[in-house]
Motif scaffolding. Sequence first.
Motif, PDB file in Angstrom:
ATOM      1  N   ILE A 102      -2.102  -0.961   3.908  1.00  0.00           N
ATOM      2  CA  ILE A 102      -2.259   0.494   3.737  1.00  0.00           C
ATOM      3  C   ILE A 102      -1.244   1.349   4.496  1.00  0.00           C
ATOM      4  CG2 ILE A 102      -3.565   2.630   3.595  1.00  0.00           C
ATOM      5  CD1 ILE A 102      -5.969   1.137   2.893  1.00  0.00           C
ATOM      6  N   GLU A 103      -0.240   1.782   4.004  1.00  0.00           N
ATOM      7  CA  GLU A 103       0.707   2.387   5.000  1.00  0.00           C
ATOM      8  C   GLU A 103       0.510   4.176   5.366  1.00  0.00           C
ATOM      9  OE1 GLU A 103       4.921   1.836   3.774  1.00  0.00           O
ATOM     10  OE2 GLU A 103       4.490  -0.010   2.804  1.00  0.00           O
ATOM     11  N   ALA A 104      -0.270   4.493   4.503  1.00  0.00           N
ATOM     12  CA  ALA A 104      -0.528   5.851   4.830  1.00  0.00           C
ATOM     13  C   ALA A 104      -1.818   6.336   3.921  1.00  0.00           C
ATOM     14  CB  ALA A 104       0.430   6.921   4.613  1.00  0.00           C
ATOM     15  N   VAL A 105      -2.637   7.109   4.266  1.00  0.00           N
ATOM     16  CA  VAL A 105      -3.538   7.738   3.277  1.00  0.00           C
ATOM     17  C   VAL A 105      -3.931   9.205   3.815  1.00  0.00           C
ATOM     18  CG1 VAL A 105      -5.396   6.713   4.386  1.00  0.00           C
ATOM     19  CG2 VAL A 105      -5.775   7.616   2.124  1.00  0.00           C
ATOM     20  N   TYR A 106      -3.595  10.258   2.913  1.00  0.00           N
ATOM     21  CA  TYR A 106      -4.008  11.509   3.404  1.00  0.00           C
ATOM     22  C   TYR A 106      -4.620  12.355   2.444  1.00  0.00           C
ATOM     23  CZ  TYR A 106      -0.916  10.437   7.357  1.00  0.00           C
ATOM     24  OH  TYR A 106      -0.710  10.059   8.668  1.00  0.00           O
ATOM     25  N   ILE A 107      -5.532  13.085   2.608  1.00  0.00           N
ATOM     26  CA  ILE A 107      -6.205  13.887   1.828  1.00  0.00           C
ATOM     27  C   ILE A 107      -5.962  15.415   2.194  1.00  0.00           C
ATOM     28  CG2 ILE A 107      -8.525  14.747   1.048  1.00  0.00           C
ATOM     29  CD1 ILE A 107      -7.754  11.883   0.282  1.00  0.00           C
ATOM     30  N   ASP A 108      -5.875  16.260   1.533  1.00  0.00           N
ATOM     31  CA  ASP A 108      -5.551  17.758   1.751  1.00  0.00           C
ATOM     32  C   ASP A 108      -6.720  18.150   2.441  1.00  0.00           C
ATOM     33  OD1 ASP A 108      -5.778  20.687   1.534  1.00  0.00           O
ATOM     34  OD2 ASP A 108      -4.171  20.422  -0.050  1.00  0.00           O
ATOM     35  N   PRO A 109      -6.649  18.885   3.700  1.00  0.00           N
ATOM     36  CA  PRO A 109      -7.911  19.324   4.434  1.00  0.00           C
ATOM     37  C   PRO A 109      -8.689  20.035   3.774  1.00  0.00           C
ATOM     38  CG  PRO A 109      -5.581  19.448   5.720  1.00  0.00           C
ATOM     39  CD  PRO A 109      -5.247  19.085   4.217  1.00  0.00           C
ATOM     40  N   ALA A 110      -8.323  20.940   2.565  1.00  0.00           N
ATOM     41  CA  ALA A 110      -9.173  21.503   1.834  1.00  0.00           C
ATOM     42  C   ALA A 110     -10.309  20.699   1.229  1.00  0.00           C
ATOM     43  CB  ALA A 110      -8.787  22.432   0.924  1.00  0.00           C
ATOM     44  N   LEU A 138      -5.703  15.843  -4.676  1.00  0.00           N
ATOM     45  CA  LEU A 138      -6.756  16.061  -3.504  1.00  0.00           C
ATOM     46  C   LEU A 138      -6.145  15.107  -2.363  1.00  0.00           C
ATOM     47  CD1 LEU A 138     -10.014  15.674  -5.181  1.00  0.00           C
ATOM     48  CD2 LEU A 138      -8.700  17.641  -4.866  1.00  0.00           C
ATOM     49  N   GLY A 139      -5.380  13.976  -2.862  1.00  0.00           N
ATOM     50  CA  GLY A 139      -4.815  13.367  -1.753  1.00  0.00           C
ATOM     51  C   GLY A 139      -4.061  12.332  -2.362  1.00  0.00           C
ATOM     52  N   TRP A 140      -3.552  11.158  -1.518  1.00  0.00           N
ATOM     53  CA  TRP A 140      -2.656  10.042  -2.095  1.00  0.00           C
ATOM     54  C   TRP A 140      -2.779   8.945  -0.889  1.00  0.00           C
ATOM     55  CZ3 TRP A 140       1.068   8.780   1.450  1.00  0.00           C
ATOM     56  CH2 TRP A 140       1.321   9.789   2.441  1.00  0.00           C
ATOM     57  N   ILE A 141      -2.528   7.876  -1.365  1.00  0.00           N
ATOM     58  CA  ILE A 141      -2.490   6.530  -0.504  1.00  0.00           C
ATOM     59  C   ILE A 141      -1.329   5.818  -0.867  1.00  0.00           C
ATOM     60  CG2 ILE A 141      -3.696   4.897  -2.069  1.00  0.00           C
ATOM     61  CD1 ILE A 141      -5.049   3.729   0.227  1.00  0.00           C
ATOM     62  N   ALA A 142      -0.468   5.240   0.016  1.00  0.00           N
ATOM     63  CA  ALA A 142       0.479   4.508   0.007  1.00  0.00           C
ATOM     64  C   ALA A 142       0.335   2.936   0.479  1.00  0.00           C
ATOM     65  CB  ALA A 142       1.865   5.044   0.652  1.00  0.00           C
ATOM     66  N   TRP A 143       0.497   2.121  -0.481  1.00  0.00           N
ATOM     67  CA  TRP A 143       0.314   0.704   0.072  1.00  0.00           C
ATOM     68  C   TRP A 143       1.369  -0.216  -0.512  1.00  0.00           C
ATOM     69  CZ3 TRP A 143      -1.270  -3.358  -3.192  1.00  0.00           C
ATOM     70  CH2 TRP A 143      -1.353  -2.961  -4.420  1.00  0.00           C
ATOM     71  N   GLY A 144       1.131  -1.427  -0.119  1.00  0.00           N
ATOM     72  CA  GLY A 144       2.177  -2.473  -0.538  1.00  0.00           C
ATOM     73  C   GLY A 144       1.864  -3.722   0.399  1.00  0.00           C
ATOM     74  N   PRO A 145       2.835  -4.660   0.320  1.00  0.00           N
ATOM     75  CA  PRO A 145       2.892  -5.902   1.125  1.00  0.00           C
ATOM     76  C   PRO A 145       3.027  -5.688   2.423  1.00  0.00           C
ATOM     77  CG  PRO A 145       4.806  -5.959  -0.725  1.00  0.00           C
ATOM     78  CD  PRO A 145       3.990  -4.418  -0.685  1.00  0.00           C
ATOM     79  N   SER A 146       2.385  -6.304   3.309  1.00  0.00           N
ATOM     80  CA  SER A 146       2.228  -6.126   4.660  1.00  0.00           C
ATOM     81  C   SER A 146       3.825  -6.006   5.228  1.00  0.00           C
ATOM     82  CB  SER A 146       1.302  -7.031   5.462  1.00  0.00           C
ATOM     83  OG  SER A 146       1.492  -6.864   6.717  1.00  0.00           O
ATOM     84  N   ARG A 147       3.954  -5.109   6.010  1.00  0.00           N
ATOM     85  CA  ARG A 147       5.398  -4.891   6.865  1.00  0.00           C
ATOM     86  C   ARG A 147       5.250  -5.793   8.322  1.00  0.00           C
ATOM     87  NH1 ARG A 147       5.492   1.157   7.085  1.00  0.00           N
ATOM     88  NH2 ARG A 147       3.348   0.674   7.551  1.00  0.00           N
ATOM     89  N   ASP A 148       4.174  -6.325   8.455  1.00  0.00           N
ATOM     90  CA  ASP A 148       4.060  -6.921   9.953  1.00  0.00           C
ATOM     91  C   ASP A 148       4.520  -8.555   9.700  1.00  0.00           C
ATOM     92  OD1 ASP A 148       3.099  -4.701  10.944  1.00  0.00           O
ATOM     93  OD2 ASP A 148       0.835  -5.463  10.359  1.00  0.00           O
ATOM     94  N   HIS A 149       5.216  -8.748  10.985  1.00  0.00           N
ATOM     95  CA  HIS A 149       5.882  -9.968  11.058  1.00  0.00           C
ATOM     96  C   HIS A 149       4.845 -11.215  10.974  1.00  0.00           C
ATOM     97  CE1 HIS A 149       9.834  -8.330  11.303  1.00  0.00           C
ATOM     98  NE2 HIS A 149       9.511  -7.480  12.353  1.00  0.00           N
ATOM     99  N   ASP A 150       3.844 -11.014  11.553  1.00  0.00           N
ATOM    100  CA  ASP A 150       2.615 -12.053  11.753  1.00  0.00           C
ATOM    101  C   ASP A 150       1.857 -12.173  10.525  1.00  0.00           C
ATOM    102  OD1 ASP A 150       1.348  -9.675  12.324  1.00  0.00           O
ATOM    103  OD2 ASP A 150      -0.002 -10.458  13.606  1.00  0.00           O
ATOM    104  N   LYS A 151       2.159 -11.453   9.433  1.00  0.00           N
ATOM    105  CA  LYS A 151       1.165 -11.486   8.141  1.00  0.00           C
ATOM    106  C   LYS A 151       1.735 -12.289   7.162  1.00  0.00           C
ATOM    107  CE  LYS A 151      -2.356  -9.458   9.473  1.00  0.00           C
ATOM    108  NZ  LYS A 151      -3.683 -10.297   9.442  1.00  0.00           N
ATOM    109  N   GLY A 152       1.326 -12.820   6.246  1.00  0.00           N
ATOM    110  CA  GLY A 152       1.843 -13.489   5.151  1.00  0.00           C
ATOM    111  C   GLY A 152       1.832 -12.654   3.921  1.00  0.00           C
ATOM    112  N   ARG A 153       2.347 -13.670   2.628  1.00  0.00           N
ATOM    113  CA  ARG A 153       2.425 -13.009   1.456  1.00  0.00           C
ATOM    114  C   ARG A 153       1.094 -12.724   0.798  1.00  0.00           C
ATOM    115  NH1 ARG A 153       5.654 -17.529  -1.669  1.00  0.00           N
ATOM    116  NH2 ARG A 153       3.825 -18.082  -1.704  1.00  0.00           N
ATOM    117  N   THR A 154       0.023 -13.141   1.098  1.00  0.00           N
ATOM    118  CA  THR A 154      -1.237 -12.660   0.804  1.00  0.00           C
ATOM    119  C   THR A 154      -1.813 -11.289   1.407  1.00  0.00           C
ATOM    120  OG1 THR A 154      -2.406 -14.357   1.919  1.00  0.00           O
ATOM    121  CG2 THR A 154      -1.698 -14.719  -0.145  1.00  0.00           C
ATOM    122  N   ASP A 155      -1.118 -10.758   2.444  1.00  0.00           N
ATOM    123  CA  ASP A 155      -1.590  -9.801   3.059  1.00  0.00           C
ATOM    124  C   ASP A 155      -0.981  -8.377   2.690  1.00  0.00           C
ATOM    125  OD1 ASP A 155      -3.033 -11.114   4.991  1.00  0.00           O
ATOM    126  OD2 ASP A 155      -1.190 -11.904   5.785  1.00  0.00           O
ATOM    127  N   ALA A 156      -1.721  -7.393   2.420  1.00  0.00           N
ATOM    128  CA  ALA A 156      -1.372  -5.953   1.938  1.00  0.00           C
ATOM    129  C   ALA A 156      -1.664  -5.170   3.092  1.00  0.00           C
ATOM    130  CB  ALA A 156      -2.036  -5.640   0.509  1.00  0.00           C
TER     131      ALA A 156
END
Length: 176
Positions: free
Chosen positions: A97-105, A77-95
């Motif tokens: 969500i890079e993408a979340v998409y559900i099939d439009p149906a 039905l869909g998927w989510i991609a997540w991991g450690p934050s890629r932002d320079h102002d965030k630290g090691r305890t910040d995750a």
Amino acid sequence: MKAEYLRTALTFRLARPDDAAEIARIHVRAWQAAYRSIFPAEFLDSLSVAKRRALWTEMIARNTPRVMLAQRNDVMLGWIAWGPSRDHDKGRTDAEIEAVYIDPAHWRQGAGRMLIDEAINAAASEGYREMTLWALEENAHGLRFYKALGFALDGVFRTERVGGCEVCETRLHMSI
């Protein structure tokens, strides 16, 4: 009652490389449906499932980001991609969500909400204390959805060039 039924009817699992084709198909279809009023039709119509498949095959093999699927009776039905934050102002305890998409149906049936819950729970179990995500400022529906889940704007913006358009993204965050 409906949410509890959906939760029991759905299964969640980490993606395998052989899932990349279906992930790519959903990725392209969701972009074409969700962003029709934001990006030019020519750009959206040119999105390539084959290129996205190659991208997701590589990312799944690297396990960065983690990709989790929502399925019902072996139908993705869909998927989510997540991991450690890629932002320079965030630290090691910040995750992030890079993408979340559900099939439009399958929109508005609870899969997106449950995927985000699964990712938040997984991130919290790994010691993360905050979850962030980026959303297009023009994507009013998406922003309402994330805010309804408890995400709040944190005042950080960035401008990207996508599909020949300059778009502004805003970051949202939530303590977990």
